[in-house]
Design a protein around this motif. Structure first.
Motif, PDB file in Angstrom:
ATOM      1  N   SER A   1       0.822  -1.282  -0.002  1.00  9.36           N
ATOM      2  CA  SER A   1      -0.007  -0.140   0.096  1.00  9.36           C
ATOM      3  C   SER A   1       0.986   1.363   0.067  1.00  9.36           C
ATOM      4  N   VAL A   2       1.704   1.160   0.803  1.00  8.76           N
ATOM      5  CA  VAL A   2       2.947   2.357   0.741  1.00  8.76           C
ATOM      6  C   VAL A   2       3.639   2.424  -0.593  1.00  8.76           C
ATOM      7  N   LEU A   3       3.896   1.306  -1.218  1.00  9.50           N
ATOM      8  CA  LEU A   3       4.628   1.437  -2.299  1.00  9.50           C
ATOM      9  C   LEU A   3       3.755   2.125  -3.329  1.00  9.50           C
ATOM     10  N   ALA A   4       2.459   1.421  -3.484  1.00  5.49           N
ATOM     11  CA  ALA A   4       1.666   2.089  -4.484  1.00  5.49           C
ATOM     12  C   ALA A   4       1.203   3.406  -4.435  1.00  5.49           C
ATOM     13  N   LYS A   5       1.156   3.833  -3.067  1.00  6.04           N
ATOM     14  CA  LYS A   5       0.931   5.259  -2.847  1.00  6.04           C
ATOM     15  C   LYS A   5       1.945   5.990  -3.617  1.00  6.04           C
ATOM     16  N   TYR A   6       3.312   5.808  -3.210  1.00  5.32           N
ATOM     17  CA  TYR A   6       4.576   6.496  -3.882  1.00  5.32           C
ATOM     18  C   TYR A   6       4.426   6.309  -5.439  1.00  5.32           C
ATOM     19  N   VAL A   7       3.719   5.082  -6.073  1.00  7.97           N
ATOM     20  CA  VAL A   7       3.972   5.059  -7.478  1.00  7.97           C
ATOM     21  C   VAL A   7       2.911   6.036  -7.928  1.00  7.97           C
TER      22      VAL A   7
ATOM     23  N   LEU B   1      13.590  -2.006 -12.452  1.00  5.77           N
ATOM     24  CA  LEU B   1      13.496  -1.434 -13.840  1.00  5.77           C
ATOM     25  C   LEU B   1      11.835  -1.326 -13.831  1.00  5.77           C
ATOM     26  N   THR B   2      11.311  -2.366 -13.464  1.00  5.92           N
ATOM     27  CA  THR B   2       9.659  -2.373 -13.366  1.00  5.92           C
ATOM     28  C   THR B   2       9.124  -1.346 -12.475  1.00  5.92           C
ATOM     29  N   LEU B   3       9.777  -1.109 -11.424  1.00  8.82           N
ATOM     30  CA  LEU B   3       8.992  -0.133 -10.531  1.00  8.82           C
ATOM     31  C   LEU B   3       9.362   1.262 -11.208  1.00  8.82           C
ATOM     32  N   VAL B   4      10.420   1.529 -11.769  1.00  7.90           N
ATOM     33  CA  VAL B   4      10.761   2.974 -12.456  1.00  7.90           C
ATOM     34  C   VAL B   4       9.406   2.951 -13.576  1.00  7.90           C
ATOM     35  N   LYS B   5       9.423   1.915 -14.306  1.00  6.64           N
ATOM     36  CA  LYS B   5       8.285   2.177 -15.535  1.00  6.64           C
ATOM     37  C   LYS B   5       7.091   2.330 -14.666  1.00  6.64           C
ATOM     38  N   LEU B   6       6.602   1.583 -13.888  1.00 10.26           N
ATOM     39  CA  LEU B   6       5.308   2.185 -12.829  1.00 10.26           C
ATOM     40  C   LEU B   6       5.228   3.546 -12.537  1.00 10.26           C
TER      41      LEU B   6
ATOM     42  N   GLU C   1       2.215   8.643  -6.660  1.00  8.46           N
ATOM     43  CA  GLU C   1       2.567  10.015  -6.738  1.00  8.46           C
ATOM     44  C   GLU C   1       3.956  10.270  -7.642  1.00  8.46           C
ATOM     45  N   ARG C   2       4.194   9.295  -8.412  1.00 12.26           N
ATOM     46  CA  ARG C   2       5.427   9.243  -9.273  1.00 12.26           C
ATOM     47  C   ARG C   2       6.541   9.890  -8.549  1.00 12.26           C
ATOM     48  N   ASP C   3       6.922   9.306  -7.372  1.00 13.59           N
ATOM     49  CA  ASP C   3       8.008   9.709  -6.538  1.00 13.59           C
ATOM     50  C   ASP C   3       9.092   8.346  -6.577  1.00 13.59           C
ATOM     51  N   VAL C   4       9.886   8.598  -7.702  1.00  9.57           N
ATOM     52  CA  VAL C   4      10.710   7.497  -7.675  1.00  9.57           C
ATOM     53  C   VAL C   4      11.795   6.982  -6.676  1.00  9.57           C
ATOM     54  N   SER C   5      12.374   8.242  -6.161  1.00 10.08           N
ATOM     55  CA  SER C   5      13.152   7.985  -5.092  1.00 10.08           C
ATOM     56  C   SER C   5      12.574   7.306  -3.795  1.00 10.08           C
ATOM     57  N   ARG C   6      11.401   7.615  -3.382  1.00  6.62           N
ATOM     58  CA  ARG C   6      10.873   7.008  -2.543  1.00  6.62           C
ATOM     59  C   ARG C   6      10.302   5.647  -2.627  1.00  6.62           C
ATOM     60  N   VAL C   7      10.284   5.339  -3.905  1.00  5.30           N
ATOM     61  CA  VAL C   7       9.731   3.888  -4.335  1.00  5.30           C
ATOM     62  C   VAL C   7      10.922   3.027  -4.138  1.00  5.30           C
ATOM     63  N   MET C   8      12.178   3.353  -4.609  1.00  5.34           N
ATOM     64  CA  MET C   8      13.189   2.757  -4.616  1.00  5.34           C
ATOM     65  C   MET C   8      13.825   2.620  -3.147  1.00  5.34           C
ATOM     66  N   GLU C   9      13.636   3.494  -2.295  1.00 11.10           N
ATOM     67  CA  GLU C   9      13.890   3.402  -1.014  1.00 11.10           C
ATOM     68  C   GLU C   9      13.044   2.332  -0.164  1.00 11.10           C
ATOM     69  N   HIS C  10      11.838   2.492  -0.481  1.00  7.02           N
ATOM     70  CA  HIS C  10      10.961   1.464   0.082  1.00  7.02           C
ATOM     71  C   HIS C  10      11.370  -0.039  -0.381  1.00  7.02           C
ATOM     72  N   PHE C  11      11.492  -0.101  -1.608  1.00  2.67           N
ATOM     73  CA  PHE C  11      11.780  -1.501  -2.073  1.00  2.67           C
ATOM     74  C   PHE C  11      13.377  -1.883  -1.656  1.00  2.67           C
ATOM     75  N   ASP C  12      14.226  -0.990  -1.447  1.00  2.00           N
ATOM     76  CA  ASP C  12      15.288  -1.482  -0.660  1.00  2.00           C
ATOM     77  C   ASP C  12      15.289  -2.063   0.772  1.00  2.00           C
ATOM     78  N   ARG C  13      14.337  -1.383   1.442  1.00  2.00           N
ATOM     79  CA  ARG C  13      14.001  -1.750   2.881  1.00  2.00           C
ATOM     80  C   ARG C  13      13.112  -3.184   2.876  1.00  2.00           C
ATOM     81  N   VAL C  14      12.616  -3.520   1.732  1.00  2.00           N
ATOM     82  CA  VAL C  14      11.647  -4.683   1.536  1.00  2.00           C
ATOM     83  C   VAL C  14      13.128  -5.984   1.434  1.00  2.00           C
ATOM     84  N   MET C  15      13.933  -5.632   0.420  1.00  2.00           N
ATOM     85  CA  MET C  15      15.035  -6.429  -0.089  1.00  2.00           C
ATOM     86  C   MET C  15      16.055  -6.820   1.019  1.00  2.00           C
ATOM     87  N   VAL C  16      16.106  -5.969   1.813  1.00  2.00           N
ATOM     88  CA  VAL C  16      17.036  -5.778   3.021  1.00  2.00           C
ATOM     89  C   VAL C  16      16.512  -6.959   4.062  1.00  2.00           C
ATOM     90  N   GLN C  17      15.008  -7.258   4.160  1.00  2.00           N
ATOM     91  CA  GLN C  17      14.481  -8.271   5.011  1.00  2.00           C
ATOM     92  C   GLN C  17      14.974  -9.581   4.344  1.00  2.00           C
TER      93      GLN C  17
END
Length: 571
Positions: A256-262, A358-363, A264-280
């Protein structure tokens, strides 16, 4: 010296395996029919149970075996108290035999059954053969089983179970009563899981049970295995976070947080959030698959909000509804399409995380269809205007001809050479992949014996190409071998598309390898149009005759400048 005894643990799906038809969850259409048939004594000699895994096919077959042999049946149900029911439950009755067709798929095993069915049962009323995964049997085994199913002894009942009924021969299916087991509905599965947790004394969050039921995708055995694993992982209470941890999925809150950033077209926050998920330690492919389901559920929520049952993995809470309100339907369509394409590419990609990023940036990019629509409309309008002008001109000329106002002059006679000139370069352009000098060499030195050999074995060459890839054979099948030389074969086509396609490096290499295997010698494939080959072969025939005109230096210079095809020497 103390001795510690470790008690053997039995998995939940074995402990709570249904023992009566009433215990089978979500298959009332099957259990009701079977109970009525048992109550009325209308038994068939063969049954086919098919459906997804973990929906109760084998359990229903075992209940059926107990019900037909029970000493004290109760309204079509086995009593589970008599010695016969207990022995069948324990698996100690030799007349009730369960066979795994995946490991006993040969004709010898089925012949052994065919030979033994003639003998009467020793302990019970009916011999019952339960053949699980019956679609794994070989063709010979099916043929051996067919006669037994057609004329079985009165004391034998066959129950066939499979997840893929389309792989069974129609002759087998037609001799059985077929029952289709369905995926277990979400509410029914949650109700059963709740009962099992209460019986086991396990505390569990309702949201965790819903998540288990959704991830099982209609299979009760999968749900019980996942619940068993979650109970072992958790301490005091099974929570939804435990389910996500052991399955590697990402919580709905993250999406839900990721879709909200998508949105809003906020690429930097999308990538930060995705990185936090991958760290887990989450798997990128599983993350992308869950994201696809999230957008899929969002689409259903926006188009059919009353159908909560068909939502796969998402809880319809306030946060989800708020995020869904930020998306228009075209944006949801585009997101699903982008995720689906990325999942297809992920199978062949070595760098899964890079592809997901790359997919997240396209979104995050805006949908371009709306911006491209005016340009496409303008281009389409220009093309329509040009076509309208051409039609108008043709109509005017046709009207002049009909009225006799058009003056036919000697122009066609002067235009004919021009047409001939333009026709040959067009044909040459269509077969630009083929070296024409090589074609001329073959035309000048045709090997008649090799040509006959190629023509005689052309069908074998096509068959071998089809084994490699049927699309290659489809492109090549319209060609005809015209001639073979020392190291090449000329194949003529009437379709320029097929001619051009067969000279692509990959397809051409496959055909040449096949010709090497069939003919026993390396030959180069030369694909040309039929009219081209006729022209080249005629020129080769003329060159073989002595021609003094070719010795003329003016003719030689003209050939050098414009080519042989455009020169015509007259006396």
């Amino acid at each position: 010296m103390e001795c510690h005894t470790i008690m053997a643990y039995t998995a939940l799906y074995r402990v709570y395996r249904p023992q009566t038809f009433q215990d089978v969850v979500g298959q009332e259409h099957v259990t009701t029919t079977l109970r009525n048939a048992l109550r009325e004594g209308r038994l068939s000699h063969a049954y086919l149970f098919n459906g997804p895994r973990g929906t109760g096919k084998t359990s229903a077959a075992k209940i059926m075996a107990k019900a037909v042999n029970c000493e004290q049946p109760q309204d079509g149900e086995p009593c589970n108290q008599c010695p016969t029911c207990r022995a069948i439950t324990d698996g100690s009755v030799t007349d009730v035999l369960e066979i795994d067709a995946a490991s006993n798929r040969g004709v010898e095993e089925i012949r052994d059954i065919r030979d033994k069915v003639r003998f009467a049962p020793s302990d019970v009323r009916y011999k019952v053969y339960i053949i699980d995964e019956v679609h794994m049997l070989t063709t010979e085994a099916f043929n051996a089983l067919l006669k037994t199913l057609e004329e079985p002894p009165s004391h034998v009942i066959f129950i066939l179970a499979t997840t893929e009924p389309h792989k069974l021969p129609a002759t087998i299916i037609s001799r059985c009563q077929r029952f289709d087991f369905h995926r277990i509905p979400l509410k029914e599965m949650v109700k059963r899981l709740t009962y099992i947790c209460e019986a086991q004394g396990v505390r569990v969050e309702p949201q965790a049970l819903h998540l288990v039921a959704k991830m099982a995708e209609g299979g009760m055995r999968d749900a019980l295995s996942l619940l068993d694993q979650a109970i072992s992982y958790s301490k005091d209470e099974v929570r939804a976070a435990d389910i996500m941890q052991i399955t590697g999925t990402v919580s709905q809150g993250h999406f839900s947080v990721l879709a909200k950033y998508v949105a809003e077209r906020d690429v930097s926050r999308v990538m930060e959030h995705f990185d936090r998920v991958m760290v887990q330690g989450k798997d990128p492919e599983q993350f992308l698959q869950d994201l696809l389901y999230y957008y899929r559920d969002m689409l259903l929520f926006k188009t059919a909000p009353q159908l909560e049952e068909i939502v796969e993995r998402t809880m319809l809470d306030d946060q989800f509804a708020q995020v869904a309100g930020m998306y228009a339907l075209p944006d949801v369509y585009a997101a699903i399409e982008i995720c689906n394409q990325a999942l297809a590419q992920l199978k062949w990609s070595t760098y899964a995380r890079v592809l997901v990023e790359l997919t997240l940036v396209k979104l995050c990019q805006p949908v371009k269809e709306a911006a491209a629509a005016p340009e496409a409309a303008a281009a389409g309008g220009a093309e329509l205007a040009a076509l309208a002008n051409r039609v108008r001109t043709l109509e005017e000329r046709l009207a002049q001809l009909m009225q006799g106002q058009a003056h036919v002059s000697a122009q066609p006679r002067t235009e004919e050479p021009r047409r001939a000139e333009t026709r040959r370069p067009a044909a040459a352009a269509r077969s630009s992949r083929t070296p024409m000098n090589k074609v001329r060499e073959v035309a000048k030195a045709v090997d008649e014996a090799l040509t006959r050999q190629v023509r005689g074995q052309w069908s074998q060459i096509l068959a071998d190409v089809k084994k490699i890839k049927i699309q290659y054979q489809a492109w090549l099948v319209n060609g005809q071998p015209a001639a073979a030389g020392r190291d090449a074969v000329v194949v003529t086509f009437t379709s320029p598309i097929h001619c051009e396609k067969t000279m692509e490096p990959e397809l051409k290499g496959v055909v040449e390898r096949v010709m090497l295997g069939v003919l026993g010698r390396p030959l180069q494939l030369l694909s040309v149009m039929e009219e081209e080959w006729q022209s080249v072969s005629q020129q080769a025939g003329q060159e073989e005759q002595p021609a003094q005109e070719e010795q003329d230096p003016f003719v030689a210079e003209a050939i050098r400048l414009v080519g042989e095809g455009l020169i015509e020497v007259k006396e």
